[in-house]
Design a protein around this motif. Structure first.
Motif, short mmCIF file in Angstrom:
data_model
loop_
_atom_site.label_atom_id
_atom_site.label_comp_id
_atom_site.label_asym_id
_atom_site.label_seq_id
_atom_site.Cartn_x
_atom_site.Cartn_y
_atom_site.Cartn_z
N ALA A 23 0.83 -1.21 0.00
CA ALA A 23 0.00 0.00 0.00
C ALA A 23 0.86 1.26 0.00
O ALA A 23 0.59 2.22 -0.73
CB ALA A 23 -0.93 -0.02 1.21
N GLU A 24 1.91 1.24 0.80
CA GLU A 24 2.80 2.41 0.85
C GLU A 24 3.50 2.63 -0.48
O GLU A 24 3.66 3.76 -0.93
CB GLU A 24 3.84 2.21 1.95
CG GLU A 24 4.78 3.39 2.12
CD GLU A 24 5.78 3.19 3.24
OE1 GLU A 24 6.61 4.09 3.46
OE2 GLU A 24 5.71 2.13 3.90
N ALA A 25 3.89 1.53 -1.14
CA ALA A 25 4.62 1.64 -2.40
C ALA A 25 3.76 2.19 -3.53
O ALA A 25 4.23 2.94 -4.38
CB ALA A 25 5.19 0.28 -2.80
N VAL A 26 2.48 1.81 -3.55
CA VAL A 26 1.61 2.21 -4.67
C VAL A 26 0.64 3.32 -4.28
O VAL A 26 -0.26 3.65 -5.06
CB VAL A 26 0.84 0.99 -5.22
CG1 VAL A 26 1.80 -0.07 -5.73
CG2 VAL A 26 -0.09 0.40 -4.15
N THR A 27 0.82 3.88 -3.08
CA THR A 27 -0.01 4.97 -2.57
C THR A 27 -1.50 4.62 -2.56
O THR A 27 -2.33 5.44 -2.93
CB THR A 27 0.23 6.28 -3.35
OG1 THR A 27 -0.12 6.11 -4.72
CG2 THR A 27 1.69 6.72 -3.25
N PHE A 28 -1.80 3.39 -2.16
CA PHE A 28 -3.17 2.96 -1.88
C PHE A 28 -3.31 2.84 -0.37
O PHE A 28 -2.32 2.84 0.37
CB PHE A 28 -3.45 1.59 -2.50
CG PHE A 28 -3.71 1.60 -3.98
CD1 PHE A 28 -3.49 2.72 -4.76
CD2 PHE A 28 -4.17 0.45 -4.62
CE1 PHE A 28 -3.73 2.71 -6.12
CE2 PHE A 28 -4.40 0.43 -5.98
CZ PHE A 28 -4.17 1.57 -6.73
N THR A 29 -4.54 2.69 0.09
CA THR A 29 -4.74 2.29 1.48
C THR A 29 -4.61 0.78 1.58
O THR A 29 -4.85 0.06 0.60
CB THR A 29 -6.13 2.71 1.98
OG1 THR A 29 -7.12 1.99 1.24
CG2 THR A 29 -6.34 4.22 1.83
N ILE A 96 13.69 10.60 -13.56
CA ILE A 96 15.04 10.04 -13.52
C ILE A 96 15.50 9.94 -12.08
O ILE A 96 15.42 10.92 -11.32
CB ILE A 96 16.02 10.93 -14.31
CG1 ILE A 96 15.54 11.10 -15.76
CG2 ILE A 96 17.43 10.35 -14.26
CD1 ILE A 96 16.32 12.16 -16.52
N GLY A 97 15.99 8.79 -11.69
CA GLY A 97 16.60 8.61 -10.38
C GLY A 97 18.11 8.51 -10.52
O GLY A 97 18.61 7.94 -11.49
N ALA A 135 12.56 -0.99 -6.40
CA ALA A 135 11.20 -0.79 -5.88
C ALA A 135 10.56 0.45 -6.48
O ALA A 135 9.38 0.45 -6.82
CB ALA A 135 11.24 -0.67 -4.36
N ALA A 136 11.35 1.53 -6.65
CA ALA A 136 10.80 2.76 -7.21
C ALA A 136 10.43 2.59 -8.68
O ALA A 136 9.41 3.13 -9.15
CB ALA A 136 11.79 3.90 -7.04
N LEU A 137 11.23 1.83 -9.43
CA LEU A 137 10.90 1.57 -10.83
C LEU A 137 9.65 0.71 -10.94
O LEU A 137 8.74 1.00 -11.74
CB LEU A 137 12.08 0.89 -11.53
CG LEU A 137 13.29 1.76 -11.84
CD1 LEU A 137 14.46 0.89 -12.30
CD2 LEU A 137 12.97 2.81 -12.90
N ARG A 138 9.58 -0.35 -10.15
CA ARG A 138 8.41 -1.23 -10.22
C ARG A 138 7.13 -0.50 -9.85
O ARG A 138 6.07 -0.74 -10.45
CB ARG A 138 8.58 -2.44 -9.29
CG ARG A 138 9.65 -3.42 -9.69
CD ARG A 138 9.47 -4.76 -8.96
NE ARG A 138 9.20 -4.58 -7.55
CZ ARG A 138 10.13 -4.54 -6.60
NH1 ARG A 138 11.41 -4.64 -6.93
NH2 ARG A 138 9.80 -4.39 -5.33
N ALA A 139 7.22 0.41 -8.89
CA ALA A 139 6.04 1.16 -8.45
C ALA A 139 5.67 2.28 -9.40
O ALA A 139 4.63 2.92 -9.21
CB ALA A 139 6.27 1.72 -7.05
N ARG A 264 12.38 -0.53 -16.18
CA ARG A 264 11.52 -1.71 -16.09
C ARG A 264 11.72 -2.60 -17.31
O ARG A 264 11.87 -2.12 -18.43
CB ARG A 264 10.04 -1.27 -15.99
CG ARG A 264 9.70 -0.60 -14.68
CD ARG A 264 8.22 -0.27 -14.59
NE ARG A 264 7.80 0.70 -15.58
CZ ARG A 264 7.95 2.02 -15.46
NH1 ARG A 264 8.53 2.52 -14.38
NH2 ARG A 264 7.54 2.84 -16.40
N ARG A 265 11.72 -3.90 -17.07
CA ARG A 265 11.94 -4.85 -18.16
C ARG A 265 10.86 -4.69 -19.22
O ARG A 265 9.68 -4.64 -18.93
CB ARG A 265 11.93 -6.28 -17.61
CG ARG A 265 12.31 -7.34 -18.65
CD ARG A 265 12.56 -8.68 -18.00
NE ARG A 265 13.72 -8.66 -17.11
CZ ARG A 265 14.98 -8.78 -17.53
NH1 ARG A 265 15.24 -8.94 -18.82
NH2 ARG A 265 15.98 -8.75 -16.67
#
Length: 285
Positions: A23-29, A96-97, A135-139, A264-265
């Motif tokens: 939830a934290e990663a995708v900004t959902f509850t 860009i990170g 994690a940031a790329l996947r999200a 991302r792949r």
């Protein structure tokens, strides 16, 4: 039909371990994530999750679906990249990170070249430790990122992330001819949990000792300033060692740091990604 957005949540649960972390990663509850995963179970027609109190684990069917989810999500990234190529030149936001030394030493010139060649692009830079990039790329928080690898630190593999090598740079030691000669010194290292810290610890261990770490600092300019003040010795990469402060001598070591670009792949052929890689290569050499 299985919903790709729900498949992404299942993949993140497999990686992160808890619904709260997803939830934290995708900004959902957390409740929204739980509802989406329950809906995915209904679409799949088999139990995907095993719930014991507040603990949630994937069933064998859940693990099987995660394997297929990665393939589905990769193909969707390829489709998105192909459609973007059909639409024309790269445009819109490009997130860009980059780790701090790359942000300072590489990105100003690269961004100037990128916006000159593609004025429709809007690059947006965020500093990030390479350990947090996958994690940031996947999200979807980043589109592309600069990461690094060190000797003594095996690269962390992630099936959902691709990388391309950009360049390699040597490592330097302050004020000592070798790591072994710094056995009795205090050390200045990056914060624990970073790849830089792990590399420095393992370099000392390979030389036969456990370092006595006095300071934990992430900015290499500050690390060199502390070394100049006699606060300890440190390992620094070439990008950070181009202008050492007075009083600091640098010894080149048979160690290296390798910088790569990550995305991302399946997304690597997106025009914006190719444009970013094109300007990073010449500015990195």
């Amino acid at each position: 039909m299985l919903d790709p957005r729900k498949l992404l949540l299942l993949r993140e649960l497999a990686r992160r371990g808890t619904i709260a972390a997803v939830a934290e990663a995708v900004t959902f509850t957390p409740s929204a994530v739980s509802q989406q995963l329950s809906a995915l179970e209904r679409e799949a027609g088999v139990p995907l999750l095993e719930r014991t109190g507040r603990t949630v684990t994937l069933t064998p069917a859940g693990h099987l679906l995660v394997e297929h989810a990665q393939t589905v999500l990769e193909q969707l990234e390829r489709a998105s990249a192909a459609l973007a190529a059909v639409r024309g030149g790269p445009s819109g936001p490009l997130r860009i990170g980059a780790f701090p030394t790359a942000t300072r030493a590489l990105l100003p010139a690269a961004l100037t070249a990128l916006t000159a060649a593609h004025p429709g692009l809007e690059p947006m830079v965020s500093e990030i430790d390479p350990a947090d990039v996958s994690a940031a790329l996947r999200a979807g928080e980043l589109d592309v990122a600069l990461v690094h690898e060190y000797d003594f630190v095996p690269p962390v593999t992630d099936a959902s992330i691709e990388t391309e090598p950009l360049f390699s740079e040597p490592m330097y030691l302050t004020d000592r001819p070798s790591v072994a000669d710094a056995r009795d010194d205090s050390w200045i290292m990056n914060k624990p949990g970073t790849l830089c810290h792990t590399m420095a610890i393992r370099a000392c261990q390979a030389a036969g000792f456990e370092p006595r770490v006095r300071h934990h600092i992430d900015d290499f300019d500050t690390i060199l300033a502390f070394a100049a003040a006699g606060q300890g010795v440190a390992l620094v990469p070439r990008l950070a060692a181009s202008s050492p402060p007075p009083g600091v001598t640098l010894t080149r070591l048979p160690l290296s740091r390798r910088t790569l670009v990550a995305f991302r792949r399946g997304y690597g052929e997106h025009p914006a990604i190719r444009a970013a890689v094109a300007v990073l290569r010449p500015s990195a050499l």
